[in-house]
Scaffold this motif. Structure first.
Motif, PDB file in Angstrom:
ATOM      1  N   GLN A   1      -9.531  27.012  18.218  1.00  0.00           N
ATOM      2  CA  GLN A   1     -10.668  27.620  18.911  1.00  0.00           C
ATOM      3  C   GLN A   1     -11.935  26.831  18.653  1.00  0.00           C
ATOM      4  O   GLN A   1     -12.213  26.426  17.528  1.00  0.00           O
ATOM      5  CB  GLN A   1     -10.859  29.067  18.427  1.00  0.00           C
ATOM      6  N   GLN A   2     -12.704  26.604  19.728  1.00  0.00           N
ATOM      7  CA  GLN A   2     -14.000  25.935  19.589  1.00  0.00           C
ATOM      8  C   GLN A   2     -15.093  26.962  19.355  1.00  0.00           C
ATOM      9  O   GLN A   2     -14.954  28.114  19.774  1.00  0.00           O
ATOM     10  CB  GLN A   2     -14.303  25.129  20.854  1.00  0.00           C
ATOM     11  N   PRO A   3     -16.176  26.568  18.683  1.00  0.00           N
ATOM     12  CA  PRO A   3     -16.491  25.216  18.205  1.00  0.00           C
ATOM     13  C   PRO A   3     -15.906  24.870  16.852  1.00  0.00           C
ATOM     14  O   PRO A   3     -16.239  23.848  16.266  1.00  0.00           O
ATOM     15  CB  PRO A   3     -18.029  25.235  18.139  1.00  0.00           C
ATOM     16  N   GLY A   4     -15.002  25.689  16.307  1.00  0.00           N
ATOM     17  CA  GLY A   4     -14.331  25.369  15.064  1.00  0.00           C
ATOM     18  C   GLY A   4     -15.020  25.959  13.851  1.00  0.00           C
ATOM     19  O   GLY A   4     -16.168  26.391  13.912  1.00  0.00           O
ATOM     20  N   HIS A   5     -14.285  25.969  12.731  1.00  0.00           N
ATOM     21  CA  HIS A   5     -14.774  26.584  11.506  1.00  0.00           C
ATOM     22  C   HIS A   5     -14.725  25.584  10.357  1.00  0.00           C
ATOM     23  O   HIS A   5     -13.680  25.015  10.052  1.00  0.00           O
ATOM     24  CB  HIS A   5     -13.949  27.817  11.155  1.00  0.00           C
ATOM     25  N   GLU A   6     -15.845  25.379   9.717  1.00  0.00           N
ATOM     26  CA  GLU A   6     -15.918  24.430   8.605  1.00  0.00           C
ATOM     27  C   GLU A   6     -15.064  24.884   7.430  1.00  0.00           C
ATOM     28  O   GLU A   6     -14.533  24.070   6.682  1.00  0.00           O
ATOM     29  CB  GLU A   6     -17.381  24.258   8.179  1.00  0.00           C
ATOM     30  N   THR A   7     -14.911  26.209   7.269  1.00  0.00           N
ATOM     31  CA  THR A   7     -14.139  26.743   6.151  1.00  0.00           C
ATOM     32  C   THR A   7     -12.667  26.348   6.218  1.00  0.00           C
ATOM     33  O   THR A   7     -11.974  26.377   5.204  1.00  0.00           O
ATOM     34  CB  THR A   7     -14.242  28.275   6.125  1.00  0.00           C
ATOM     35  N   GLU A   8     -12.182  25.970   7.398  1.00  0.00           N
ATOM     36  CA  GLU A   8     -10.770  25.630   7.561  1.00  0.00           C
ATOM     37  C   GLU A   8     -10.510  24.124   7.500  1.00  0.00           C
ATOM     38  O   GLU A   8      -9.357  23.698   7.653  1.00  0.00           O
ATOM     39  CB  GLU A   8     -10.261  26.179   8.897  1.00  0.00           C
ATOM     40  N   MET A   9     -11.531  23.318   7.293  1.00  0.00           N
ATOM     41  CA  MET A   9     -11.367  21.862   7.333  1.00  0.00           C
ATOM     42  C   MET A   9     -10.927  21.294   5.988  1.00  0.00           C
ATOM     43  O   MET A   9     -11.304  21.789   4.924  1.00  0.00           O
ATOM     44  CB  MET A   9     -12.682  21.214   7.777  1.00  0.00           C
ATOM     45  N   ASN A  10     -10.143  20.211   6.047  1.00  0.00           N
ATOM     46  CA  ASN A  10      -9.676  19.518   4.853  1.00  0.00           C
ATOM     47  C   ASN A  10      -9.729  18.003   5.084  1.00  0.00           C
ATOM     48  O   ASN A  10      -8.991  17.492   5.920  1.00  0.00           O
ATOM     49  CB  ASN A  10      -8.232  19.923   4.519  1.00  0.00           C
ATOM     50  N   PRO A  11     -10.647  17.322   4.376  1.00  0.00           N
ATOM     51  CA  PRO A  11     -11.631  17.848   3.425  1.00  0.00           C
ATOM     52  C   PRO A  11     -12.816  18.489   4.140  1.00  0.00           C
ATOM     53  O   PRO A  11     -13.007  18.272   5.344  1.00  0.00           O
ATOM     54  CB  PRO A  11     -12.067  16.586   2.671  1.00  0.00           C
ATOM     55  N   ARG A  12     -13.603  19.246   3.429  1.00  0.00           N
ATOM     56  CA  ARG A  12     -14.809  19.816   4.009  1.00  0.00           C
ATOM     57  C   ARG A  12     -15.823  18.697   4.279  1.00  0.00           C
ATOM     58  O   ARG A  12     -15.918  17.737   3.507  1.00  0.00           O
ATOM     59  CB  ARG A  12     -15.447  20.834   3.046  1.00  0.00           C
ATOM     60  N   PRO A  13     -16.561  18.799   5.351  1.00  0.00           N
ATOM     61  CA  PRO A  13     -17.611  17.805   5.622  1.00  0.00           C
ATOM     62  C   PRO A  13     -18.648  17.784   4.502  1.00  0.00           C
ATOM     63  O   PRO A  13     -18.904  18.808   3.853  1.00  0.00           O
ATOM     64  CB  PRO A  13     -18.235  18.292   6.935  1.00  0.00           C
ATOM     65  N   ASP A  14     -19.237  16.631   4.286  1.00  0.00           N
ATOM     66  CA  ASP A  14     -20.247  16.464   3.240  1.00  0.00           C
ATOM     67  C   ASP A  14     -21.627  16.721   3.842  1.00  0.00           C
ATOM     68  O   ASP A  14     -22.119  15.935   4.652  1.00  0.00           O
ATOM     69  CB  ASP A  14     -20.180  15.051   2.662  1.00  0.00           C
ATOM     70  N   TYR A  15     -22.235  17.832   3.475  1.00  0.00           N
ATOM     71  CA  TYR A  15     -23.552  18.227   3.998  1.00  0.00           C
ATOM     72  C   TYR A  15     -24.668  18.035   2.984  1.00  0.00           C
ATOM     73  O   TYR A  15     -25.838  18.102   3.338  1.00  0.00           O
ATOM     74  CB  TYR A  15     -23.527  19.702   4.417  1.00  0.00           C
ATOM     75  N   GLU A  16     -24.330  17.814   1.718  1.00  0.00           N
ATOM     76  CA  GLU A  16     -25.334  17.802   0.660  1.00  0.00           C
ATOM     77  C   GLU A  16     -26.346  16.673   0.841  1.00  0.00           C
ATOM     78  O   GLU A  16     -25.972  15.513   1.013  1.00  0.00           O
ATOM     79  CB  GLU A  16     -24.677  17.634  -0.709  1.00  0.00           C
ATOM     80  N   PRO A  17     -27.650  16.991   0.800  1.00  0.00           N
ATOM     81  CA  PRO A  17     -28.658  15.917   0.808  1.00  0.00           C
ATOM     82  C   PRO A  17     -28.455  14.997  -0.389  1.00  0.00           C
ATOM     83  O   PRO A  17     -28.046  15.435  -1.458  1.00  0.00           O
ATOM     84  CB  PRO A  17     -29.982  16.686   0.702  1.00  0.00           C
ATOM     85  N   ARG A  18     -28.758  13.738  -0.191  1.00  0.00           N
ATOM     86  CA  ARG A  18     -28.488  12.745  -1.224  1.00  0.00           C
ATOM     87  C   ARG A  18     -29.654  12.520  -2.179  1.00  0.00           C
ATOM     88  O   ARG A  18     -29.482  11.896  -3.225  1.00  0.00           O
ATOM     89  CB  ARG A  18     -28.124  11.407  -0.561  1.00  0.00           C
ATOM     90  N   TYR A  19     -30.843  13.024  -1.809  1.00  0.00           N
ATOM     91  CA  TYR A  19     -32.033  12.723  -2.599  1.00  0.00           C
ATOM     92  C   TYR A  19     -32.871  13.976  -2.810  1.00  0.00           C
ATOM     93  O   TYR A  19     -32.796  14.929  -2.024  1.00  0.00           O
ATOM     94  CB  TYR A  19     -32.889  11.659  -1.897  1.00  0.00           C
ATOM     95  N   PRO A  20     -33.705  13.982  -3.852  1.00  0.00           N
ATOM     96  CA  PRO A  20     -34.656  15.082  -4.019  1.00  0.00           C
ATOM     97  C   PRO A  20     -35.619  15.124  -2.835  1.00  0.00           C
ATOM     98  O   PRO A  20     -35.884  14.107  -2.195  1.00  0.00           O
ATOM     99  CB  PRO A  20     -35.409  14.715  -5.317  1.00  0.00           C
TER     100      PRO A  20
END
Length: 286
Positions: A16-35
């Motif tokens: 089903q679109q648009p899809g669910h991040e909770t079901e992905m393997n690996p999870r996408p990397d969303y974390e900011p890299r810098y302060p």
């Protein structure tokens, strides 16, 4: 498997679109890299498709830079709530609003809620999208064509129209287009057509709003690991997703989000009508 089709991800798909991040393997990397450095301190930002993928990465990065965030999503409540917690972890407020951006009355309600909650709107990020691969143009039904255009480009018009009375000098609009607007996509004819329309919309609106000192720019990602991918393609195609780029891998959402930050803040104060291309070298920009 050829060198151009190396495995980059575990095979997987969603139904089903648009899809669910909770079901992905690996999870996408969303974390900011810098302060953060307060580049959006005190700003209010509205992001469509902000619950997951690129939208989540942009939401969290903008919050780290000092912005309060309103995110619009279709029906992925679990992803939206997770993004809200991530924004709040950065010490900012997050408003979540569920609905269909292809409905002009919904867009007006969204902006009304943002103004009621925050009292202003400084940055609009039009990011929501859907795509439906078809092998032949004859397979694209009128219903699919209408749906894809309604979400991907009509929704940008509707949300911008609703936001305009509240934007002022120094405000910014950022539209998500795609590498497919530049290189095309034989199996995504309607999707790539909408993305080309977004480029023209961005350049035209930038000219129109320059006199108001409102900047309008876009970001054209290449293959990025988001929920839309396993929700669009079969597992075997997902397995090699992004391997045909010069960098031989898909990008992560947190590799795209800084392009949005640059265009949202004063670092890009002399840039309007432009498109940034975080695409792994996937196409020649023009």
């Amino acid at each position: 498997m050829s060198s151009e089709q190396q495995q980059t991800l575990p095979p997987q798909e969603q139904d089903q679109q648009p899809g669910h991040e909770t079901e992905m393997n690996p999870r996408p990397d969303y974390e900011p890299r810098y302060p953060g450095s307060n580049r959006l301190q005190g700003k209010t930002v509205l992001i469509t498709g902000g619950d997951s993928g690129i939208g989540r990465a942009v939401s969290v990065l903008f919050a780290r830079e000092g912005a309060d965030v309103a995110i619009v999503y279709l029906n992925e409540t679990e992803d939206a709530e997770a993004t809200k917690k991530l924004v709040e972890r950065e010490g900012r407020t997050c408003l979540t609003i569920a609905g269909d951006v292809g409905d002009p009355s919904f867009s007006r309600k969204v902006v009304d809620q943002v103004i009621e909650r925050f009292g202003k709107l400084d940055v609009l990020v039009n990011n929501a999208a859907e795509q439906h691969p078809k092998g032949d143009i004859a397979e694209i039904s009128p219903e699919q064509l209408d749906r894809t255009f309604r979400t991907n480009i009509f929704g940008y018009f509707y949300m911008t129209q609703a936001a305009m009375p509240h934007l002022k000098e120094g405000s910014a609009i950022i539209n998500t287009t795609s590498v497919t607007a530049y290189r095309g996509s034989s199996n995504l004819l309607d999707y790539s057509s909408t993305k080309g329309a977004i480029v023209a919309f961005t350049r035209s609106l930038a000219q129109k709003l320059a006199e108001k000192k409102i900047r309008v720019n876009g970001v054209a990602p290449g293959p990025i690991w988001t929920p839309l991918i396993p929700a669009t393609f079969p597992a075997e195609k997902v397995k090699t997703f992004g391997s045909n780029t010069p960098l031989k891998r898909p990008g992560q959402p947190n590799e795209v989000a800084p392009s949005f930050l640059f265009l949202a803040c004063e670092d890009s104060s002399y840039i309007t009508g432009s498109i940034l291309h975080p695409n792994g070298g996937d196409a020649t920009e023009s």
